[in-house]
Design a protein around this motif. Structure first.
Motif, short mmCIF file in Angstrom:
data_model
loop_
_atom_site.label_atom_id
_atom_site.label_comp_id
_atom_site.label_asym_id
_atom_site.label_seq_id
_atom_site.Cartn_x
_atom_site.Cartn_y
_atom_site.Cartn_z
N GLY A 42 0.80 -1.23 0.00
CA GLY A 42 0.00 0.00 0.00
C GLY A 42 0.83 1.27 0.00
N ILE A 43 0.22 2.32 -0.50
CA ILE A 43 0.93 3.60 -0.64
C ILE A 43 1.25 4.23 0.70
CG2 ILE A 43 -1.18 4.99 -0.92
CD1 ILE A 43 2.28 5.50 -2.64
N GLU A 44 0.37 4.10 1.69
CA GLU A 44 0.67 4.69 3.01
C GLU A 44 1.92 4.07 3.61
OE1 GLU A 44 -2.36 3.44 2.21
OE2 GLU A 44 -3.85 5.02 2.58
N ALA A 45 1.98 2.76 3.63
CA ALA A 45 3.14 2.07 4.20
C ALA A 45 4.40 2.34 3.38
CB ALA A 45 2.88 0.57 4.29
N GLN A 46 4.27 2.39 2.06
CA GLN A 46 5.44 2.69 1.25
C GLN A 46 5.94 4.12 1.48
OE1 GLN A 46 5.74 1.55 -2.85
NE2 GLN A 46 4.83 -0.46 -2.49
N THR A 47 5.02 5.06 1.63
CA THR A 47 5.42 6.45 1.89
C THR A 47 6.11 6.56 3.24
OG1 THR A 47 3.60 7.25 0.51
CG2 THR A 47 4.64 8.85 2.00
N HIS A 48 5.57 5.93 4.27
CA HIS A 48 6.24 5.94 5.58
C HIS A 48 7.65 5.36 5.46
CE1 HIS A 48 3.38 7.43 8.49
NE2 HIS A 48 2.42 6.63 8.02
N GLN A 49 7.81 4.26 4.74
CA GLN A 49 9.13 3.63 4.62
C GLN A 49 10.10 4.52 3.86
OE1 GLN A 49 10.06 0.62 6.17
NE2 GLN A 49 12.03 1.55 5.70
N THR A 59 20.09 11.85 8.76
CA THR A 59 20.77 11.69 10.04
C THR A 59 22.22 11.29 9.85
OG1 THR A 59 18.70 11.11 11.13
CG2 THR A 59 20.73 10.44 12.24
N GLY A 60 22.46 10.38 8.91
CA GLY A 60 23.83 9.95 8.63
C GLY A 60 24.72 11.06 8.14
N CYS A 61 24.11 12.11 7.60
CA CYS A 61 24.87 13.28 7.11
C CYS A 61 24.84 14.45 8.09
CB CYS A 61 24.31 13.73 5.76
SG CYS A 61 24.51 12.53 4.43
N GLY A 62 24.19 14.24 9.24
CA GLY A 62 24.12 15.30 10.25
C GLY A 62 23.02 16.32 10.01
N TYR A 63 21.99 15.94 9.27
CA TYR A 63 20.85 16.82 8.98
C TYR A 63 19.59 16.21 9.57
CZ TYR A 63 23.62 19.20 5.32
OH TYR A 63 24.57 19.92 4.64
N THR A 64 18.50 17.00 9.57
CA THR A 64 17.19 16.51 9.98
C THR A 64 16.16 16.96 8.95
OG1 THR A 64 16.52 18.46 11.24
CG2 THR A 64 17.85 16.80 12.41
N LEU A 65 14.93 16.50 9.11
CA LEU A 65 13.86 16.95 8.23
C LEU A 65 13.64 18.46 8.33
CD1 LEU A 65 11.21 14.09 8.60
CD2 LEU A 65 12.58 14.64 6.58
N HIS A 66 14.00 19.05 9.46
CA HIS A 66 13.87 20.50 9.62
C HIS A 66 14.75 21.26 8.62
CE1 HIS A 66 13.05 24.28 11.63
NE2 HIS A 66 14.34 24.53 11.61
N ASP A 67 15.83 20.63 8.15
CA ASP A 67 16.75 21.26 7.21
C ASP A 67 16.31 21.14 5.75
OD1 ASP A 67 18.69 21.93 9.26
OD2 ASP A 67 19.22 19.80 9.29
N VAL A 68 15.24 20.40 5.49
CA VAL A 68 14.82 20.14 4.10
C VAL A 68 14.22 21.40 3.49
CG1 VAL A 68 13.28 18.78 2.64
CG2 VAL A 68 14.47 17.69 4.55
N MET A 69 14.73 21.73 2.31
CA MET A 69 14.27 22.92 1.58
C MET A 69 13.34 22.58 0.42
SD MET A 69 15.89 25.17 3.33
CE MET A 69 15.69 26.66 2.40
N VAL A 88 0.19 11.02 4.60
CA VAL A 88 1.39 10.50 5.28
C VAL A 88 2.51 11.53 5.23
CG1 VAL A 88 3.18 8.72 5.22
CG2 VAL A 88 0.79 8.09 4.83
N TYR A 89 2.79 12.07 4.07
CA TYR A 89 3.86 13.05 3.89
C TYR A 89 3.69 14.23 4.85
CZ TYR A 89 6.53 16.80 1.65
OH TYR A 89 7.37 17.85 1.42
N ALA A 90 2.47 14.76 4.93
CA ALA A 90 2.21 15.94 5.77
C ALA A 90 2.54 15.67 7.23
CB ALA A 90 0.76 16.37 5.62
N SER A 91 2.44 14.43 7.68
CA SER A 91 2.71 14.12 9.09
C SER A 91 4.19 14.29 9.45
CB SER A 91 2.24 12.70 9.42
OG SER A 91 3.08 11.73 8.81
N TYR A 92 5.06 14.42 8.46
CA TYR A 92 6.49 14.56 8.72
C TYR A 92 6.96 16.01 8.76
CZ TYR A 92 7.01 9.57 8.23
OH TYR A 92 6.92 8.21 8.42
N PHE A 93 6.10 16.94 8.35
CA PHE A 93 6.48 18.36 8.32
C PHE A 93 5.37 19.17 8.97
CE2 PHE A 93 8.53 16.42 4.59
CZ PHE A 93 9.84 16.80 4.80
N PRO A 94 5.71 19.99 9.97
CA PRO A 94 4.68 20.77 10.65
C PRO A 94 4.12 21.89 9.77
CG PRO A 94 6.86 21.39 11.44
CD PRO A 94 7.05 20.23 10.51
N ASP A 95 2.86 22.24 10.02
CA ASP A 95 2.27 23.40 9.33
C ASP A 95 3.19 24.60 9.52
OD1 ASP A 95 0.05 21.95 8.56
OD2 ASP A 95 -1.19 22.65 10.22
#
Length: 124
Positions: A42-49, A59-69, A88-95
């Motif tokens: 399913g698309i939800e599970a694939q998007t989460h993965q 994380t391996g590069c010393g960044y977080t989702l907060h740094d995503v442009m 699913v995508y929206a749950s990873y980035f705050p309004d």
């Protein structure tokens, strides 16, 4: 190459960093580092993965989702999967702190995935 991230499906790096910019290669929904690992159903599970795999690379590069442009999303079943993927995508980035984004429908992705996501991050 980032330890714990899925093996690349082609000859490329997980990420390339230059002058504070990080370019992360599109991640597939592999649930393990092996290219033989099955995708979740399913698309939800694939998007989460995919998001989990992106976080591993960040994380391996010393960044977080907060740094995503900027984010690019590729969907093979655009009409059917767009809304569920967005939820699913929206749950990873705050309004108020969501990156720029492009989402396109494609005819196919490596290894039969339904979603692939790449991104660009910058240290604040």
């Amino acid at each position: 190459m980032i330890s714990g991230a899925p093996d690349p499906v082609a000859p490329f790096s997980h990420a390339v960093e230059r002058e504070g910019w990080l370019f992360v290669t599109g991640q597939m929904p592999f649930s393990d580092t092996s290219l033989e690992a099955p995708y979740p159903e399913g698309i939800e599970a694939q998007t989460h993965q995919v998001m989990k795999n992106l976080e591993t690379v960040l994380t391996g590069c010393g960044y977080t989702l907060h740094d995503v442009m900027s984010v690019r999303i590729f969907l093979t079943h655009f009409e059917n999967d767009y809304e569920a993927m967005n939820a699913v995508y929206a749950s990873y980035f705050p309004d108020g702190r969501r990156p720029a984004r492009t989402c396109v429908g494609v005819t196919g992705l490596a290894k039969g995935a339904r979603v692939e996501i790449d991104l660009i991050a910058r240290r604040a």
